[in-house]
Design an enzyme around this catalytic site. Structure first.
Site, PDB file in Angstrom:
ATOM      1  N   LYS A  12       0.864  -1.001   0.027  1.00 50.16           N
ATOM      2  CA  LYS A  12       0.162   0.071  -0.063  1.00 50.16           C
ATOM      3  C   LYS A  12       0.842   1.160  -0.044  1.00 50.16           C
ATOM      4  O   LYS A  12       2.016   1.164   0.322  1.00 50.16           O
ATOM      5  CB  LYS A  12      -0.931   0.019   1.219  1.00 50.16           C
ATOM      6  CG  LYS A  12      -0.060  -0.042   2.555  1.00 50.16           C
ATOM      7  CD  LYS A  12       0.303   1.363   3.331  1.00 50.16           C
ATOM      8  CE  LYS A  12       0.964   1.272   4.422  1.00 50.16           C
ATOM      9  NZ  LYS A  12       1.726   2.348   4.847  1.00 50.16           N
ATOM     10  N   ASP A 139      -2.196  -1.793  10.119  1.00 50.90           N
ATOM     11  CA  ASP A 139      -2.441  -1.856   8.501  1.00 50.90           C
ATOM     12  C   ASP A 139      -2.844  -3.170   7.897  1.00 50.90           C
ATOM     13  O   ASP A 139      -3.014  -3.302   6.741  1.00 50.90           O
ATOM     14  CB  ASP A 139      -0.909  -1.632   7.972  1.00 50.90           C
ATOM     15  CG  ASP A 139      -0.625  -0.127   8.262  1.00 50.90           C
ATOM     16  OD1 ASP A 139      -1.258   0.859   8.521  1.00 50.90           O
ATOM     17  OD2 ASP A 139       0.545   0.206   8.003  1.00 50.90           O
TER      18      ASP A 139
HETATM   19  P1  ATP Z   1       4.158  -0.264   7.769  1.00 49.03           P
HETATM   20  O1  ATP Z   1       4.046   0.305   6.400  1.00 49.03           O
HETATM   21  O2  ATP Z   1       2.813  -1.219   8.332  1.00 49.03           O
HETATM   22  O3  ATP Z   1       4.597   0.603   8.821  1.00 49.03           O
HETATM   23  P2  ATP Z   1       6.628  -1.489   7.106  1.00 49.03           P
HETATM   24  O4  ATP Z   1       6.497  -1.901   5.642  1.00 49.03           O
HETATM   25  O5  ATP Z   1       7.463  -0.107   7.299  1.00 49.03           O
HETATM   26  O6  ATP Z   1       5.334  -1.517   7.827  1.00 49.03           O
HETATM   27  P3  ATP Z   1       7.410  -4.338   7.395  1.00 49.03           P
HETATM   28  O7  ATP Z   1       8.174  -4.913   6.146  1.00 49.03           O
HETATM   29  O8  ATP Z   1       6.131  -4.649   7.576  1.00 49.03           O
HETATM   30  O9  ATP Z   1       7.487  -2.633   7.515  1.00 49.03           O
HETATM   31  O10 ATP Z   1       8.201  -4.644   8.715  1.00 49.03           O
HETATM   32  C1  ATP Z   1       8.555  -4.106  10.023  1.00 49.03           C
HETATM   33  C2  ATP Z   1       9.163  -4.973  10.771  1.00 49.03           C
HETATM   34  O11 ATP Z   1       8.105  -5.994  11.260  1.00 49.03           O
HETATM   35  C3  ATP Z   1      10.294  -5.832  10.309  1.00 49.03           C
HETATM   36  O12 ATP Z   1      11.510  -5.091  10.553  1.00 49.03           O
HETATM   37  C4  ATP Z   1      10.289  -7.207  10.881  1.00 49.03           C
HETATM   38  O13 ATP Z   1      11.170  -7.013  11.944  1.00 49.03           O
HETATM   39  C5  ATP Z   1       8.728  -7.273  11.409  1.00 49.03           C
HETATM   40  N1  ATP Z   1       8.219  -8.417  10.628  1.00 49.03           N
HETATM   41  C6  ATP Z   1       7.075  -9.252  10.985  1.00 49.03           C
HETATM   42  N2  ATP Z   1       6.573 -10.036  10.252  1.00 49.03           N
HETATM   43  C7  ATP Z   1       7.081  -9.359   9.156  1.00 49.03           C
HETATM   44  C8  ATP Z   1       7.012 -10.171   7.758  1.00 49.03           C
HETATM   45  N3  ATP Z   1       6.128 -11.008   7.427  1.00 49.03           N
HETATM   46  N4  ATP Z   1       7.662  -9.595   6.550  1.00 49.03           N
HETATM   47  C9  ATP Z   1       8.613  -8.255   7.138  1.00 49.03           C
HETATM   48  N5  ATP Z   1       8.748  -7.854   8.273  1.00 49.03           N
HETATM   49  C10 ATP Z   1       7.967  -8.622   9.266  1.00 49.03           C
END
Ligand code: ATP
Length: 300
Positions: A12, A139
């Site tokens: 997203k 999210d």
């Molecule tokens: P958001 O946009 O919802 O704030 P994001 O995209 O910045 O999230 P994610 O890739 O969802 O961040 O990852 C955040 C943290 O969540 C990672 O650093 C990791 O430690 C943890 N995590 C838990 N499950 C997962 C997963 N399936 N994939 C990626 N990271 C995960």
């Protein structure tokens, strides 16, 4: 015959992210306009001796493979509610950047939930699936529904939104990630002592989405977390400037960053912006894609 169910889930971008002041519980009220984009993770689930998570893709090394993984947490919660043994192998094919502000972990949570529901035949109602998603993270419900939606509360209360056309985007991935809680802490620090207004969705932005009007959307996009993300990651200002110079109608940090989102007037310009962003040396990689995209979908 081994049975495997695979679900595809989109990333997203937040075309509006209005953030209120910190609540007594530490969370923030949000007015969050989510738009699903055509960048996907796939989650496959197969019966196994015990719960196990594996991951492949360029960022796979940064993904936790224990029970903190959102895919594992989703499987455990569904199994708990239905009194089932969560003995499955969850395999994530990861294309969404990790810690990139594109809800990659949330996508895997929603994907695993739908995949397990299908594999186990639990047939949970849409409402129950959304309830589990909201428990996993703010999210996660949007990753299940896709399209476009307005999230209020912590972002988890969703109202679907109409989208009247296709929007073309270039996403620039950064050299390192940003932690979402750290960005919120920086937001709090920067707003300390200031009066933070109530977060409200922009009607002009909702109209631009409904019309499919990229020019109008570009004039109304906003992200209240952007100053905090830029404060923690100042180099992102260079990426945003390079995208604008290459023809983007608007450039903004995606969610809590550090991925930046560049809105293009059409597909051809999006490809040009992608090439120029990469050549600018201000990002690790780029992806050219479009929105809206469907939510979590069972592929088979
Ligand atoms: P958001 O946009 O919802 O704030 P994001 O995209 O910045 O999230 P994610 O890739 O969802 O961040 O990852 C955040 C943290 O969540 C990672 O650093 C990791 O430690 C943890 N995590 C838990 N499950 C997962 C997963 N399936 N994939 C990626 N990271 C995960």
């Amino acid at each position: 015959m081994t049975q495997t169910v695979t679900v595809r889930v989109p990333a997203k971008v937040n075309v509006q992210l209005a953030v209120g002041g910190a609540r007594p519980d530490g969370f923030h009220d949000l007015a969050n306009v989510f738009l699903a984009v055509g960048l996907y993770d796939e989650v496959s689930v197969t019966p196994a001796d015990e719960l196990r998570v594996t991951c492949e893709g360029p960022d796979a090394a940064q993904v936790p493979l224990d029970r903190t993984n959102l895919a594992a947490r989703a499987a455990l919660e569904l199994a708990r509610r239905y009194g089932l043994d969560p003995a499955v192998h969850l395999h994530i094919t990861k294309d969404i950047p990790v810690a990139g502000g594109m809800a990659g972990g949330s996508a895997d949570g929603a994907g695993a939930l739908l995949a397990c529901d299908t594999l186990w035949g639990t047939n949970a109602s849409r409402e129950e699936l959304l309830d589990i998603c909201a428990e996993l993270g703010s999210d996660v419900p949007f990753s299940l529904v896709g399209g476009a939606a307005l999230g209020t509360g912590r972002g988890e209360m969703l109202r679907p939104l109409e989208v009247g056309g296709t929007f073309h985007w270039v996403f620039a991935m950064a050299e390192r990630g940003l932690s979402t809680p750290a960005v919120f802490r920086e937001f709090d620090r920067m707003n300390e002592g200031l009066r933070v207004p109530e977060p409200v969705a922009s009607q002009d932005l909702l109209d631009a989405l409904a019309k499919g009007d990229a020019g109008a959307l570009a004039r109304t996009v906003s992200n209240d977390l952007q100053p905090a993300a830029l404060s923690l990651f100042p180099e992102l200002a260079g990426t945003l400037a390079a995208g604008r110079a290459a023809g983007a109608l608007a450039a903004l940090v995606s969610g809590s960053g550090p991925t930046t989102a560049h809105l293009a007037p059409d597909e051809e310009t999006a490809r040009t912006i992608g090439r120029e962003l990469l050549a600018s040396g201000t990002c690790r990689t780029v992806r050219v894609t479009r929105s809206p995209a469907p939510g979590a979908t069972v592929l088979g």
